[in-house]
Design a protein around this motif. Structure first.
Motif, PDB file in Angstrom:
ATOM      1  N   ILE A 161      -7.255   4.440   3.514  1.00  0.00           N
ATOM      2  CA  ILE A 161      -7.496   4.298   4.423  1.00  0.00           C
ATOM      3  C   ILE A 161      -7.019   3.143   5.509  1.00  0.00           C
ATOM      4  CG2 ILE A 161      -9.810   3.866   5.470  1.00  0.00           C
ATOM      5  CD1 ILE A 161     -11.234   5.728   3.768  1.00  0.00           C
ATOM      6  N   ARG A 162      -7.150   2.427   4.343  1.00  0.00           N
ATOM      7  CA  ARG A 162      -5.946   0.671   4.831  1.00  0.00           C
ATOM      8  C   ARG A 162      -5.084   0.736   5.158  1.00  0.00           C
ATOM      9  NH1 ARG A 162      -8.375  -0.771  -0.604  1.00  0.00           N
ATOM     10  NH2 ARG A 162     -10.149  -2.010  -0.384  1.00  0.00           N
ATOM     11  N   PHE A 163      -3.951   1.611   4.789  1.00  0.00           N
ATOM     12  CA  PHE A 163      -2.863   1.949   4.999  1.00  0.00           C
ATOM     13  C   PHE A 163      -2.481   2.806   6.906  1.00  0.00           C
ATOM     14  CE2 PHE A 163       1.543   4.066   6.362  1.00  0.00           C
ATOM     15  CZ  PHE A 163       2.296   3.271   5.541  1.00  0.00           C
ATOM     16  N   ALA A 164      -3.460   3.614   6.797  1.00  0.00           N
ATOM     17  CA  ALA A 164      -4.066   4.574   8.134  1.00  0.00           C
ATOM     18  C   ALA A 164      -4.277   3.086   9.486  1.00  0.00           C
ATOM     19  CB  ALA A 164      -4.798   5.278   7.969  1.00  0.00           C
ATOM     20  N   VAL A 165      -5.497   2.265   8.614  1.00  0.00           N
ATOM     21  CA  VAL A 165      -5.649   0.594   9.472  1.00  0.00           C
ATOM     22  C   VAL A 165      -4.997   0.242  10.147  1.00  0.00           C
ATOM     23  CG1 VAL A 165      -7.149  -1.304   9.886  1.00  0.00           C
ATOM     24  CG2 VAL A 165      -8.058   1.342   8.789  1.00  0.00           C
ATOM     25  N   GLU A 166      -3.525  -0.308   9.240  1.00  0.00           N
ATOM     26  CA  GLU A 166      -2.716  -1.005   9.479  1.00  0.00           C
ATOM     27  C   GLU A 166      -1.767  -0.626  10.614  1.00  0.00           C
ATOM     28  OE1 GLU A 166      -1.990  -4.550   7.812  1.00  0.00           O
ATOM     29  OE2 GLU A 166      -3.969  -4.459   8.024  1.00  0.00           O
ATOM     30  N   ASN A 167      -1.524   0.697  10.029  1.00  0.00           N
ATOM     31  CA  ASN A 167      -0.573   1.588  11.083  1.00  0.00           C
ATOM     32  C   ASN A 167      -1.067   1.649  11.876  1.00  0.00           C
ATOM     33  OD1 ASN A 167       2.143   3.961  11.226  1.00  0.00           O
ATOM     34  ND2 ASN A 167      -0.288   4.830  11.800  1.00  0.00           N
ATOM     35  N   PHE A 168      -2.441   2.004  12.536  1.00  0.00           N
ATOM     36  CA  PHE A 168      -3.249   1.917  13.662  1.00  0.00           C
ATOM     37  C   PHE A 168      -2.899   0.629  14.373  1.00  0.00           C
ATOM     38  CE2 PHE A 168      -6.033   3.326  16.886  1.00  0.00           C
ATOM     39  CZ  PHE A 168      -6.382   4.546  16.387  1.00  0.00           C
ATOM     40  N   LYS A 169      -2.925  -0.571  13.836  1.00  0.00           N
ATOM     41  CA  LYS A 169      -3.010  -1.427  14.566  1.00  0.00           C
ATOM     42  C   LYS A 169      -1.933  -1.630  14.878  1.00  0.00           C
ATOM     43  CE  LYS A 169      -6.476  -3.858  11.648  1.00  0.00           C
ATOM     44  NZ  LYS A 169      -6.973  -4.935  10.831  1.00  0.00           N
ATOM     45  N   ILE A 170      -0.678  -0.819  14.205  1.00  0.00           N
ATOM     46  CA  ILE A 170       0.959  -1.547  14.648  1.00  0.00           C
ATOM     47  C   ILE A 170       0.804  -0.777  15.888  1.00  0.00           C
ATOM     48  CG2 ILE A 170       2.896  -1.437  13.903  1.00  0.00           C
ATOM     49  CD1 ILE A 170       2.392  -2.390  11.071  1.00  0.00           C
ATOM     50  N   CYS A 171      -0.148   0.486  15.976  1.00  0.00           N
ATOM     51  CA  CYS A 171       0.337   1.223  17.341  1.00  0.00           C
ATOM     52  C   CYS A 171       0.008   1.109  18.261  1.00  0.00           C
ATOM     53  CB  CYS A 171       0.165   2.073  16.464  1.00  0.00           C
ATOM     54  SG  CYS A 171       1.198   3.669  14.933  1.00  0.00           S
ATOM     55  N   ARG A 172      -1.533   0.601  18.344  1.00  0.00           N
ATOM     56  CA  ARG A 172      -2.049  -0.152  19.043  1.00  0.00           C
ATOM     57  C   ARG A 172      -1.260  -1.343  20.078  1.00  0.00           C
ATOM     58  NH1 ARG A 172      -8.198  -1.332  17.954  1.00  0.00           N
ATOM     59  NH2 ARG A 172      -8.672   1.013  18.411  1.00  0.00           N
ATOM     60  N   GLU A 173      -1.084  -2.542  19.172  1.00  0.00           N
ATOM     61  CA  GLU A 173      -0.590  -2.661  19.851  1.00  0.00           C
ATOM     62  C   GLU A 173       0.858  -2.616  20.725  1.00  0.00           C
ATOM     63  OE1 GLU A 173       1.565  -6.988  18.805  1.00  0.00           O
ATOM     64  OE2 GLU A 173       0.944  -5.677  16.928  1.00  0.00           O
ATOM     65  N   GLU A 174       1.968  -2.108  20.024  1.00  0.00           N
ATOM     66  CA  GLU A 174       2.700  -0.993  20.920  1.00  0.00           C
ATOM     67  C   GLU A 174       2.037  -0.321  22.585  1.00  0.00           C
ATOM     68  OE1 GLU A 174       7.009  -0.928  22.182  1.00  0.00           O
ATOM     69  OE2 GLU A 174       5.694  -1.454  19.965  1.00  0.00           O
ATOM     70  N   TYR A 175       1.406   0.140  21.928  1.00  0.00           N
ATOM     71  CA  TYR A 175       0.578   1.506  23.125  1.00  0.00           C
ATOM     72  C   TYR A 175       0.386   0.004  23.903  1.00  0.00           C
ATOM     73  CZ  TYR A 175      -0.131   4.581  19.042  1.00  0.00           C
ATOM     74  OH  TYR A 175       0.523   5.313  18.340  1.00  0.00           O
ATOM     75  N   LEU A 199       0.954  -1.493   0.156  1.00  0.00           N
ATOM     76  CA  LEU A 199       0.155   0.285   0.031  1.00  0.00           C
ATOM     77  C   LEU A 199       0.373   1.267  -0.353  1.00  0.00           C
ATOM     78  CD1 LEU A 199      -2.384  -0.817   2.472  1.00  0.00           C
ATOM     79  CD2 LEU A 199      -3.213  -0.529   0.017  1.00  0.00           C
ATOM     80  N   GLY A 200       2.045   1.030   0.786  1.00  0.00           N
ATOM     81  CA  GLY A 200       2.929   3.024   0.860  1.00  0.00           C
ATOM     82  C   GLY A 200       2.847   3.262  -0.611  1.00  0.00           C
ATOM     83  N   GLU A 201       3.862   1.303  -1.353  1.00  0.00           N
ATOM     84  CA  GLU A 201       4.698   2.258  -2.445  1.00  0.00           C
ATOM     85  C   GLU A 201       3.247   3.027  -3.484  1.00  0.00           C
ATOM     86  OE1 GLU A 201       7.549   2.621  -5.162  1.00  0.00           O
ATOM     87  OE2 GLU A 201       6.500   1.866  -3.062  1.00  0.00           O
ATOM     88  N   LYS A 202       2.409   1.657  -3.333  1.00  0.00           N
ATOM     89  CA  LYS A 202       0.677   2.084  -4.572  1.00  0.00           C
ATOM     90  C   LYS A 202       1.035   4.500  -3.892  1.00  0.00           C
ATOM     91  CE  LYS A 202      -2.659  -0.040  -4.924  1.00  0.00           C
ATOM     92  NZ  LYS A 202      -4.135  -0.956  -5.191  1.00  0.00           N
ATOM     93  N   ILE A 203       0.308   4.585  -3.000  1.00  0.00           N
ATOM     94  CA  ILE A 203       0.730   5.674  -1.689  1.00  0.00           C
ATOM     95  C   ILE A 203       1.500   6.716  -3.089  1.00  0.00           C
ATOM     96  CG2 ILE A 203       0.099   7.318  -0.487  1.00  0.00           C
ATOM     97  CD1 ILE A 203      -1.077   4.621   1.352  1.00  0.00           C
ATOM     98  N   ARG A 204       2.747   6.279  -2.395  1.00  0.00           N
ATOM     99  CA  ARG A 204       3.838   6.837  -3.188  1.00  0.00           C
ATOM    100  C   ARG A 204       3.712   6.907  -4.470  1.00  0.00           C
ATOM    101  NH1 ARG A 204       7.026   3.735  -0.022  1.00  0.00           N
ATOM    102  NH2 ARG A 204       7.344   5.562   1.635  1.00  0.00           N
ATOM    103  N   LYS A 205       3.535   6.868  -5.426  1.00  0.00           N
ATOM    104  CA  LYS A 205       3.334   6.097  -6.949  1.00  0.00           C
ATOM    105  C   LYS A 205       1.948   7.541  -7.494  1.00  0.00           C
ATOM    106  CE  LYS A 205       4.790   1.536  -8.012  1.00  0.00           C
ATOM    107  NZ  LYS A 205       5.253   0.666  -8.640  1.00  0.00           N
ATOM    108  N   ARG A 206       1.393   7.562  -6.224  1.00  0.00           N
ATOM    109  CA  ARG A 206      -0.060   8.027  -6.633  1.00  0.00           C
ATOM    110  C   ARG A 206       0.476   9.392  -6.192  1.00  0.00           C
ATOM    111  NH1 ARG A 206      -5.205   7.807  -7.754  1.00  0.00           N
ATOM    112  NH2 ARG A 206      -5.100   5.406  -7.043  1.00  0.00           N
ATOM    113  N   ILE A 207       0.683   9.827  -5.313  1.00  0.00           N
ATOM    114  CA  ILE A 207       1.493  11.024  -4.477  1.00  0.00           C
ATOM    115  C   ILE A 207       2.564  12.039  -5.989  1.00  0.00           C
ATOM    116  CG2 ILE A 207       2.229  12.944  -3.353  1.00  0.00           C
ATOM    117  CD1 ILE A 207       1.368  10.571  -1.062  1.00  0.00           C
ATOM    118  N   SER A 208       3.389  11.210  -6.462  1.00  0.00           N
ATOM    119  CA  SER A 208       4.175  11.340  -7.102  1.00  0.00           C
ATOM    120  C   SER A 208       3.903  12.059  -8.103  1.00  0.00           C
ATOM    121  CB  SER A 208       5.400  10.501  -6.866  1.00  0.00           C
ATOM    122  OG  SER A 208       6.017  10.398  -5.773  1.00  0.00           O
TER     123      SER A 208
END
Length: 771
Positions: free
Chosen positions: A446-460, A43-52
């Motif tokens: 949103i998918r990237f944000a959800v994945e990121n949120f899950k990783i952060c929540r586990e750490e929190y 997802l990160g690579e897709k978003i990076r391409k979309r921005i660029s």
């Protein structure tokens, strides 16, 4: 003494502590290898391409495509100039007979009716595809009541003008519609009322047909690209009635660009890319694409400097650009917003497409970035937009209400979670018809944000468990009258230091906040003056607690002693210099100010607001929290920078902001307790005047913080460090910005905390805007 008192919520506490190799078993932030799932990487690579790549993809608008399809050929009026638009209409009827983006949406039936009627008019005008006309008419028959009788329907801009106008056009084409006369009369009355009410209706002039002075509209509103308001529908209507070559050229460019259909607005590149930045920031994932977004920021600043027409002809776009660029640190002037300083002027100068609540929200947000006293333009815009939006909350506009309460007090992680929910629930926007733009509402974001949120929540959750063990290890949970501040302090800290790799920054900030709360209780509630002075003396000597001190002194001092030693040792390992003595001195300063505050307030020896502000802000702890935690932000610091006049001045302004917010919340209770604060210390004036003065001083120091954070010219302090001060101020705004006192556990804050730490994240499905 009054620290940042936070809101309690319930969670289990594991009080077992075993296998201890340090007080707190966590890695320093610079050493953490941030985990990334396979999905995140893709997802990160897709978003990076979309921005660029800079592409802005819009959904087709059946409504606008139909109006373009109705434009006759310049050479021969008996045939369409854009037959490919007719083909699109024939090929894109929905199964229920309608046209439009929101098939079956219960609250967007008006949008479907408008799109469907426009398509029926185009088919009837050129007498093609009669076999699908009947199905479209049946949809109209089954749903027409939504146009007049359903108050829950979301109304497209100008619906009350456009829809009746299209019905009259249908009569001219001998297209019989199954609408009862009573309903038609109701629609016509609504149209007449709307026309009289609206000052600038030209954006929806297609609904008025030949009754418009189209030549005058073109003369006044045609842009350099040949369009009217960048609206294919309005421009098509002008081409029908005036045969204007520039209108034709614009429509040709639209249809060619979109391969036979039209979006509801074209072009929309600048606004969409600005919205993309704003969305990524609000989702909390912009840092993952910092390089790509910095390029977009530079591009947007160039367009601002060039006063690009697309940016400055759209008030929402202009206000959004101003806010994003200023907050990022670009030197932008608010002068361009001068025509919107009064509500009447705003309504006189903007068309219907910009008179919505959403546009006023953007102006309100822009007005909140005022950093200079002389920026009266922003002050005046704020003076009318805030009450305007407040009136909207009466009509249950939840997001507007949240915006008003939380612009300054939006804790980052709370905002990220709310944005995920909001964008998941509302994947489209609406002008004259609903539309979806992949640069704004994109499921990949949103998918990237959800994945990121899950990783952060586990750490929190892991860190919260460690904080609870640390708290119990020193016996702070056993203080008979103390408050357990672990959960609330940590969760709010995680809310403002959200990035998963900044573990030690979160831990150290939370520990300071917890210890300040513990000492607050010792000094204010159940410790003696002698015990308070004994703690301060021990801190000055900085040796292990002697055996002959009281249990209260030993417990609290040992917790501080061991924690500061370990934290500063880790900071030394990261930064290469020892900051322990400065941290110790700040603790002495804070606790001595707390003693002075208690003695001065109880004896009412403070005579002026200036005298009160000379020491009281220190006890709020903003500087101590910030200068302890910034060592672990992943950037290289120096002792000179941390002790520089710039950093200390910034921390002082932050202390004052937090203190005055606290005072404005608690002055009534403290008056009953026979103590004084910044409100009650003012003598010879009414309480209303005293509160007004405190708000004035608060606004001054808040502007100072924002200016020092936003402006990079002449600054020697990294932006990350400065933002820590502003984020701490935002926490104070969050918890002291509600009615009631800081102990009342406001429902919205509890909801935000639970959503951040515990509630399920939305399940995502395929989205048309992800292409």
């Amino acid at each position: 003494m009054s620290a940042l008192k936070l809101i309690p919520f319930s969670t289990s506490i594991d009080k077992q502590f075993s296998g201890r190799t340090s007080i707190l078993g966590c890695k320093c932030s610079l050493q953490i290898d941030v985990p990334k799932t396979k999905a995140q990487k893709i997802l990160g690579e897709k978003i990076r391409k979309r921005i660029s790549n800079g592409k802005v993809e819009m959904s087709p608008s059946a409504y606008d495509t139909a109006w373009v399809a109705m434009v006759p050929s310049r050479e021969f009026s008996g045939r369409p100039n854009f037959p490919e638009c007719l083909d699109w209409i024939v090929e894109n009827q929905n199964p229920d007979g309608s046209w439009g983006l929101n098939l079956g949406h219960p609250f967007l039936v008006k949008d479907s009716l408008s799109c469907t009627l426009a398509c029926l008019l185009a088919l009837r005008k050129w007498d093609v595809a009669n076999h699908i006309l009947h199905k479209g008419i049946e949809f109209m028959k089954a749903n027409w009541r939504a146009a007049t009788d359903d108050e829950n329907q979301v109304s497209p801009i100008g619906f009350n003008i456009i829809f009746p106008g299209m019905i009259e056009f249908a009569k001219e084409l001998d297209l019989t519609l199954p609408l009862p006369p009573s309903s038609l009369n109701a629609l016509l009355r609504a149209r007449d009322s709307e026309i009289m009410r609206q000052r600038n209706w030209e954006y929806v002039a297609e609904g008025l047909g030949e009754s418009c002075n189209w030549n005058q509209i073109i003369l006044k509103h045609q842009t350099r690209n040949g369009s009217l308001f960048n609206s294919p529908a309005t421009t098509a209507a002008a081409a029908i009635h005036c045969r204007d070559d520039n209108c034709f050229d614009y429509l040709i460019s639209v249809v060619n660009k979109c391969n036979g259909w039209a979006p509801t607005v074209f072009p929309m590149d600048i606004y969409a890319r600005l919205c993309m930045i704003d969305t990524l920031q609000r989702l909390g994932i912009d840092r993952h694409f910092r390089v790509e977004l910095d390029t977009v920021f530079d591009e947007m600043y160039r367009k601002w400097e060039e006063r690009e027409e697309e940016m400055f002809s759209d008030v929402s776009c202009q206000a959004l650009a101003f806010r994003l660029l200023r907050v990022k640190g670009y030197d932008v002037s608010s002068d361009g917003l001068e025509e919107f300083v009064e509500q009447e002027g705003f309504l006189d100068s903007v068309g219907m497409q910009h008179s919505s609540v959403g546009t006023v929200v953007e102006l309100y947000r822009a007005s909140q970035t005022r950093i200079n006293e002389e920026e009266n333009i922003l002050h005046k815009i704020n003076a009318w937009t805030k009450p305007f939006l407040t009136r909207q909350t009466i009509h249950k506009k939840k997001q507007v209400e949240y915006e008003l309460k939380n612009y300054y007090g939006t804790v980052d992680r709370f905002l990220h979670r709310r944005t995920i929910d909001l964008h998941h629930a509302q994947p489209s926007q609406i002008l004259k018809t609903s539309y979806c733009c992949s640069a704004i509402h994109n499921q990949d974001f949103i998918r990237f944000a959800v994945e990121n949120f899950k990783i952060c929540r586990e750490e929190y959750l892991k860190e919260l468990d460690e904080i609870n063990k640390w708290y119990a290890y020193f016996g702070m949970d056993l203080l008979s009258k103390g408050r357990n501040a672990c959960e609330q302090s940590y969760v709010v800290t995680a809310g403002l230091i959200a990035d998963v790799e900044l573990s030690m920054a979160r831990i150290s900030f939370a520990q300071v906040a917890i210890l300040i709360t513990v000492f607050d209780d010792v000094f204010d509630r159940y410790g003696t003056r002698e015990e308070a002075l004994a703690i301060i003396q021990l801190i000055k000597e900085w040796e292990p607690a002697p055996s002959d001190c009281s249990e209260l002194v030993k417990t609290t001092y040992t917790a501080l002693y061991d924690t500061v030693n370990e934290t500063t040792a880790k900071a030394h390992a990261q930064q290469g210099f020892c900051f322990k003595q400065q941290i110790i001195s700040m603790w002495v300063e804070l606790l001595e100010s707390a003693v002075r505050e208690k003695e001065s307030l109880s004896g009412k020896n403070v005579s002026t607001l200036d005298e009160y502000l000379s020491f009281a802000p220190i006890t709020i702890g903003c500087k101590l929290c910030v200068l302890t935690s910034v060592h672990f932000l992943g950037i290289q610091l120096s002792e000179e920078m941390l002790t520089s006049a710039e950093m200390l001045t910034l921390c002082w302004h932050g202390n004052v902001v937090c203190r005055l917010l606290n005072d404005l919340k608690t002055y009534s209770r403290e008056r009953e307790e026979n103590t004084v604060n910044s409100v009650s210390v003012q003598t010879g004036v009414s309480e209303e005047e005293a509160v007004s003065k405190v708000k004035e001083v608060l606004e001054y120091h808040r502007r100072k913080v924002m200016k020092m954070v936003y402006q990079s010219k002449g600054s020697n302090v990294p932006r990350e460090c400065k933002e820590m001060v502003w984020k701490t101020c935002k926490v104070a705004h969050c918890f002291y910005g509600y009615d009631g006192d800081e102990f009342s556990s406001p429902r919205d804050i509890i909801e935000d905390i639970n959503a951040m730490m515990f509630h399920d994240l939305p399940r995502l499905s395929a989205d048309a805007c992800s292409t």
